[in-house]
Design an enzyme around this catalytic site. Structure first.
Site, short mmCIF file in Angstrom:
data_model
loop_
_atom_site.label_atom_id
_atom_site.label_comp_id
_atom_site.label_asym_id
_atom_site.label_seq_id
_atom_site.Cartn_x
_atom_site.Cartn_y
_atom_site.Cartn_z
N LYS A 178 0.84 -1.20 0.00
CA LYS A 178 0.00 0.00 0.00
C LYS A 178 0.87 1.25 0.00
CE LYS A 178 -3.66 -2.52 2.32
NZ LYS A 178 -4.23 -2.94 3.61
N GLN A 227 -5.44 -2.07 9.70
CA GLN A 227 -5.00 -3.33 9.12
C GLN A 227 -5.48 -4.51 9.98
OE1 GLN A 227 -3.16 -3.34 6.17
NE2 GLN A 227 -3.43 -5.56 6.19
N ASP A 241 -11.65 1.38 3.37
CA ASP A 241 -11.88 -0.06 3.26
C ASP A 241 -13.38 -0.37 3.16
OD1 ASP A 241 -9.50 -1.42 3.02
OD2 ASP A 241 -9.16 -1.60 5.18
#
Lengths: 278, 278
Positions: free
Chosen positions: A48, A92, A115
């Site tokens: 990322k 995460q 997300d």
């Protein structure tokens, strides 16, 4: 048989995204919160970071100790929520046991939730209202669109009902007027539901799960799985045999994976637009 | 063939609910907001009022003029959100064109959102976290449970993808480990998806839509539709012929309808518990 090459999509659309971003009067920012030192998470965060820097995003990588508490993480998220230089926030996964993943995920401002995992964005997706959509489902649709694969009225079977992939993929296809069947570990006979489907999406994390006898001739197969066995990567599809039978199929690697990364970067841009009513 | 009698369920469980409520140290309250003077809405609100009063709920019925603006409605919702005597808030649909239905619906505190229509509750349902679930889907599950109809591993086809019924019903069955196919107006061949299903839920609002040839022997059929033709009520199922073939079926009236009303009353109680962490 045509391979649906996410890698090529990424190579084509990253410069276009970069161009759009360069026209903004502000640097966009992405923050990734990680807890502990999970090996796989380290790899994903690195990926990322690489793409974010390529686009000129500000990239913040915050690592907490394994034994951090909810309050500390949430306080930090609130700082990011209030920080105008940050447009997208990722927590995460997985998080250690002592943390409340849902509480933490829902502390992220839904307008920065790139997300798409907050309740707000889940509910918006369910109700087919504009939202930040989880990156993998969004990437799957973008890839099908790129190859002009029509979705409306098609019979789609999704295998796997995760919050990150299976469920939002099913909702997204439903919103695009496909007829969706959602299979999972409690489905008695998955083959019964895949063998007549026009499009099959597999996200179960079992190498070679979808075999030739489970798909019809000319089907479109999307493979979200990724398993590493003896250093080699495998998808959820028995590619060698299934690929002979279908019209379109995503390879592993180079299929859905690069789409997910691209859509994450794209979501940072879209989050910026949404949050600023642009 | 056994009829799934929601009417009897309601008669059995309303006193049980009333008993639970009587043990609380507070009167529960339900508020219904209506805009304009829609005939059908008037009937539905009256039904709700009757049941609410039967249970001893405080019942507030606020009617705005047809030409009210978003701000006025939302200001009133905020009053109700802050009013501890109100545990459940309903915005009666449909709303006139000038109003932003999603904005108004999402102004209701998710912990008082007894219709389960806010993004937050939609997202919680999608992620299978405890939430206030829309009343009709919840009622369908309760009715199947009452008759000990097992859902896990079953093939379920839901016809209709509304936010109020179809989509949350599909999610609820998925969360209960059924394999769900969601059909709708763009499905090419609905029969293909209903004819092998163990359970069929129809919510399309077309009298007699589901015919005998569309279901398998011994299926369970749930009819959510209700149409009034020449003063008589019809469901979405051709009851006379389908009922001969199936193992269980909901009648219209007296099937799903009374379940929806019961679950709304039940949601007010559950909203109170949720909001007070009980």
């Amino acid at each position: 048989m045509i391979e649906l090459k996410g890698k090529e999509y990424q190579q084509k659309y990253m410069p276009i995204l970069k161009d759009k971003i360069s026209k903004l009067d502000k640097q966009l920012g992405l923050a990734v919160i990680q807890v502990g030192n999970d090996e796989a998470s380290n790899v994903y965060v690195k990926q990322k970071e690489k793409k974010a820097l390529e686009l000129g995003y500000k990239f913040v990588h915050k690592v907490f100790e394994e034994d951090v508490d909810n309050e500390t993480v949430i306080n930090y998220i609130n700082e990011l929520n209030n920080d105008d230089s940050i447009d997208g926030i990722i927590v995460q996964m997985p998080l250690p046991e002592q943390l409340d993943a849902a509480l933490i995920q829902n502390s992220v401002n839904p307008l920065k939730d790139v997300d798409g995992l907050s309740y707000t964005n889940g509910g918006k997706l369910e109700q087919n209202h504009p939202s930040l959509i989880p990156c993998t489902p969004k990437g799957i649709m973008a890839l099908l669109d790129e190859y002009n694969i029509d979705v409306e009225g098609k019979n789609v079977t999704v295998v796997g009902r995760s919050i990150l992939v299976g469920k939002p993929t099913a909702l997204l296809f439903t919103n695009r007027n496909a007829t969706v069947t959602l299979c999972h570990s409690k489905t008695k006979d998955v083959k019964e539901h895949t063998k007549n489907a026009d499009i099959v999406v597999v996200a179960v994390g079992i190498a070679g799960f979808l075999t030739e006898d489970m798909v019809k001739d000319g089907a479109v197969v999307v493979d979200v799985g990724i398993s590493r066995i003896d250093g080699k990567l495998y998808g959820d599809v028995d590619f060698e045999n299934v690929s002979k039978k279908v019209s379109y199929i995503t390879p592993v690697p180079g299929g859905v994976g690069p789409m997910t990364v691209y859509e994450l970067m794209n979501n940072v841009y879209e989050a910026y637009l949404l949050r600023n009513n642009l």
